[in-house]
Design an enzyme around this catalytic site. Structure first.
Site, PDB file in Angstrom:
ATOM      1  N   ASP A   1       0.830  -1.193  -0.038  1.00  0.00           N
ATOM      2  CA  ASP A   1      -0.047  -0.011   0.015  1.00  0.00           C
ATOM      3  C   ASP A   1       0.957   1.224   0.175  1.00  0.00           C
ATOM      4  O   ASP A   1       0.518   2.329   0.527  1.00  0.00           O
ATOM      5  CB  ASP A   1      -0.754   0.145   1.242  1.00  0.00           C
ATOM      6  CG  ASP A   1      -1.694  -1.235   1.413  1.00  0.00           C
ATOM      7  OD1 ASP A   1      -2.073  -1.653   0.576  1.00  0.00           O
ATOM      8  OD2 ASP A   1      -2.165  -1.729   2.613  1.00  0.00           O
TER       9      ASP A   1
ATOM     10  N   GLU B   1     -11.490   0.212  -3.279  1.00  0.00           N
ATOM     11  CA  GLU B   1     -10.633   0.756  -2.287  1.00  0.00           C
ATOM     12  C   GLU B   1      -9.525   1.544  -2.818  1.00  0.00           C
ATOM     13  O   GLU B   1      -9.364   1.703  -3.980  1.00  0.00           O
ATOM     14  CB  GLU B   1     -10.091  -0.338  -1.559  1.00  0.00           C
ATOM     15  CG  GLU B   1      -9.240  -1.449  -2.199  1.00  0.00           C
ATOM     16  CD  GLU B   1      -8.673  -2.615  -1.455  1.00  0.00           C
ATOM     17  OE1 GLU B   1      -8.798  -2.594  -0.127  1.00  0.00           O
ATOM     18  OE2 GLU B   1      -8.042  -3.539  -1.805  1.00  0.00           O
TER      19      GLU B   1
END
Length: 786
Positions: free
Chosen positions: A227, A424
């Site tokens: 991420d 997301e």
């Protein structure tokens, strides 16, 4: 009688050889860091004390053999030879009562050799445990060529319910009911040496070559990171990541259980100013009982921005507290120290407009517009279980909200983002007055997927004229990056960020490339950071990114004349890093878990006209250690060797001279020392600048009743040199002294007598793009004037 073979080993040291307590002596490999520090539970393992501690195995009345010392050893001066065996189990044995425990995992190795020409060309041997009665377990095995020392090895776990009051370990050949019928096949004499039995200690050190020299991806190969969110400050990009390494827990076979993310409560940080050499800054303790935000349980998917608040630049690290909320901590620099100023989570279901009861409140993305207004993008999920077209393609699960001027509060209600096939990883950047909202598309919520939208698991984007959007389906502009499974053979979730450095845009993403290389192809959800160039079409749309191992071009050469942190790495193998100071201080790290043969490197170091030496700040852990220096090829010729000759256990400076190293080179450092030992820790490297070719002289004479001191400096370089002359009687600067020229200055001392002394001269010049500095001490004589 129960016997079992140990599981097959895998191909790397942390996998194959982590299953082995000690590896071959004589250059066949290094002992794994996972077990090397654990004590050997075998007494007299190399038979250097004769037969002390050893007996013939006597599992039943028919066992019997003769043990004799021999000088034909695998290593050292002693071994044991086993003759006159009555059964296959009649081998050297040792009592382990009180040394092993039920439920624990151990590694075992032994060296075996047999020479009977009538025996088979190869023979299988076992290291076996007898717990008492009829309970036997084969712990380790190996197939040994006749006339050569072979290795037996294995990893085993003693069952939790196993009685261990009378355990013993012994070496044998495979059991057969009537071995005397073919003694050359079953009862040959054999020799044993170097028996080890160690408790297995898990290690997260990655021993495989996870990033080949020349590759730019993954960015790091000694740990994981997911991420990745990029933040640029003062010409350097910092990448903040979910610390997948925190839940990486390889077992004896080297494979970790699947990443569930549940135990991740720290954030990993790396940085670079050239996009190839990356410095590991360790982890930020964000959540959990030892974290800054103790009210949070996890810290995933970070995002960072800075802003001047109350006259001081502050740094804001936003993080996901699993899917339930988003928090923020504040720092004084991109590396901290960090603190919890808010005292509670920033985004929760109570935040106006944040929640519809289904969507997640995680994956923060932060953006500050040119007018100073901050925005937070967050959210994801949103599956309502209806399996409908609308819910699948328009879950409306992400949000944008304005941030307060303090950056740790919100201003107004959150507004819904309706991005096609949203899942997301919302993130915003600005270019040419347009706002780009990128996100990861979902893998399908059960309904039909709109073919006009993005594919599943991809990074898609919208373009709008305002940071608040409105972010609606008509703003959909295409796909930036398909799922990494399209390029690397392993899919999974997708997460990105975009940053600008030196006028160019770059794209970060993650993929399970390192995980695949560790296991030889399988993945367990452990992700690694990657980077790619982001390019645009003439109309402002984004050219689709292709995932590669190449990464991006190095945008500047590395300066080897500054102190280079040893945890700055282009490529490496077998190393780990550790923090040297408190968890929330501005991080100080060092290389550790350094074994024989491990190596690290720096890409494209520019030595200009040449360096004169290299030094390192190290903590020696084992005597007899050195560091070999190579250029441009990790297996190339050694150009210098740094002897690590400082006191064991103390930080010290070591170094060596260098000659003929000029221009731009990749630099490889290879660590050499005794097998099976942690060799040293390394804090930093530094190469010595060449000295400028300058000269100075001084004299004293009388000028009336006072002494006059005259200092002359000469430039023998091919470029202009700046001089600063410091004396007890004043300072003089000479700028841009041309090549071959001499400048001088008289200093009036206003004293009738001066003692002998020195003028301190500092010379500076730019040579081949590097600022080179040289200091001279120029002596002058005493003088008395009347």
């Amino acid at each position: 009688m129960h016997r079992q073979r140990p599981p097959r080993s895998r191909r790397r040291r942390a996998v194959v050889l982590a299953a082995v307590g000690a590896l071959l002596a004589g250059g066949l490999g290094a002992a794994p860091a996972a077990t090397a520090a654990e004590p050997n539970l075998i007494a007299n393992p190399g038979f250097e004390d004769g037969l002390s501690g050893w007996t013939v195995n006597s599992g039943n009345a028919t066992d019997g053999a003769t043990l004799s010392p021999t000088g034909d050893a695998y290593s050292g001066a002693g071994a044991v030879v086993v003759t006159n065996r009555k059964t296959t189990g009649s081998g050297p044995a040792q009592d382990l009562a009180g040394k092993v425990q039920a439920g624990k995992t151990y590694t075992v190795t032994a060296r075996v050799k047999y020479e009977n020409p009538a025996s088979p060309a190869t023979k299988q041997f076992f290291v076996t445990m007898h717990y008492g009665g009829s309970t036997y377990t084969n712990l380790g095995t190996g197939t040994v060529p006749r006339g050569q020392w072979g290795l037996l090895q294995g990893t085993f776990t003693i069952p939790a319910g196993q009685a261990v009051t009378t355990p013993r370990v012994f070496v044998e050949t495979p059991w057969t009911a009537d071995p005397a019928a073919a003694p050359a096949l079953h009862l040959m004499d054999f020799k044993v040496d170097d028996v080890t039995l160690r408790e297995f200690t898990p290690s997260t050190t990655i021993e495989v070559l996870g990033k080949n020299p020349g590759e730019g991806n993954p960015l790091i190969s000694h740990k994981f990171g997911a991420d990745g969110n990029a933040f640029v400050h003062d010409g350097r990009v910092y990448v903040y990541m979910t610390n997948d390494t925190q839940v990486y827990n390889p077992g004896p076979d080297g494979t970790s259980p699947t990443n569930t993310y549940g135990g991740i409560n720290t954030i990993t940080v790396i940085s670079s100013d050239d996009l190839v050499n990356w410095t590991d800054h360790g982890e930020i303790p964000v959540a959990g009982p030892n974290g800054l935000a103790k009210y949070a349980t996890q810290s995933w998917a970070p995002a960072v921005e800075s802003r001047v608040v109350d006259g001081k630049e502050q740094f804001f690290l936003y993080f996901a507290n699993n899917g339930a909320a988003t928090g923020v901590v504040v720092g004084d620099s991109p590396l901290g120290p960090w603190r919890d100023e808010r005292g509670s989570l920033l985004i929760t279901s109570q935040t106006p407009g944040a929640s519809d009861g289904r969507n997640w409140l995680f994956d923060p993305g932060v953006f500050i517009d040119d007018d100073g207004q901050g925005y937070l993008y967050f959210g994801g999920g949103g599956n309502d279980g209806s399996n409908s077209y609308e819910n699948t393609n328009h879950p409306k699960s992400t949000r944008v909200v304005k941030l307060g001027a303090d950056m740790i509060s919100t201003d107004g209600a959150a507004e819904t983002i309706d991005a096609p096939l949203m899942f997301e990883a919302g993130h915003v950047f600005k270019r040419d007055g347009k706002y780009y909202y990128s996100y990861s598309s979902n893998f399908g919520f059960g309904g039909p997927i709109d073919p006009n939208g993005p594919p599943t698991g991809a990074i898609a984007y919208l373009v709008a004229d305002n940071p608040m959007g409105p972010w609606t389906p008509d703003k959909y502009a295409g796909v930036i990056f398909k799922n990494p499974g399209n390029y690397f053979g392993a899919g999974g979730n997708n997460h990105q960020s975009v940053f600008e450095l030196n006028g160019e845009h770059y794209f970060t993403y993650h993929a399970q490339t390192l995980n695949r290389r560790i296991t030889g192809g399988a993945t367990q959800g452990f992700r690694s950071p990657h980077i790619a160039k982001l390019e645009f079409n003439a109309d402002g749309t984004i050219k689709e990114v292709v995932g590669t191992f190449d990464g991006v071009e190095q945008i500047r050469h590395l300066d080897p004349y500054r102190v280079v942190e040893a945890e700055t790495i282009a490529w490496q193998q077998g190393l780990a890093t550790k923090r040297l100071n408190a968890p929330n201080d501005v991080p100080q790290l060092a290389l550790h878990d350094v074994d024989n043969g491990d190596w690290t490197s720096l890409s494209s170091a520019d030595f200009g006209s040449g360096t004169t030496g290299v030094s390192a700040r190290v903590k020696p852990l084992t005597a007899g250690t050195s560091v070999q220096l190579r250029l441009d090829d990790r297996t190339g010729p050694v150009v210098a060797t740094i002897p690590v000759d400082g006191p064991v256990g103390e930080w010290t400076e070591v170094g060596t001279e260098l000659d003929g190293v000029a221009g731009v080179h990749d630099v490889y450092f290879t660590f050499v020392g005794p097998e099976g030992r942690d060799l040293l820790e390394v804090d930093s490297w530094q190469f010595a600048k060449p000295s400028l070719k300058v000269e100075g002289d001084a004299d004293t004479r009388c000028a009336g009743p006072n002494v006059k001191l005259t200092v002359r400096v000469t430039n023998n370089e091919s470029a202009p040199v700046d001089f600063v002359v410091e004396t007890p009687y004043g300072t003089k600067s000479f700028d841009d002294v041309e090549p071959g020229k001499t400048r001088f200055h008289p200093f009036t001392t206003r004293q009738s007598a001066v003692a002998a002394g020195t003028a301190e001269v500092t010379a500076k010049a730019v040579v081949d793009g590097h600022e080179v500095s040289t200091a001279l001490s120029v002596p002058y004589d005493a003088r008395t004037c009347r």
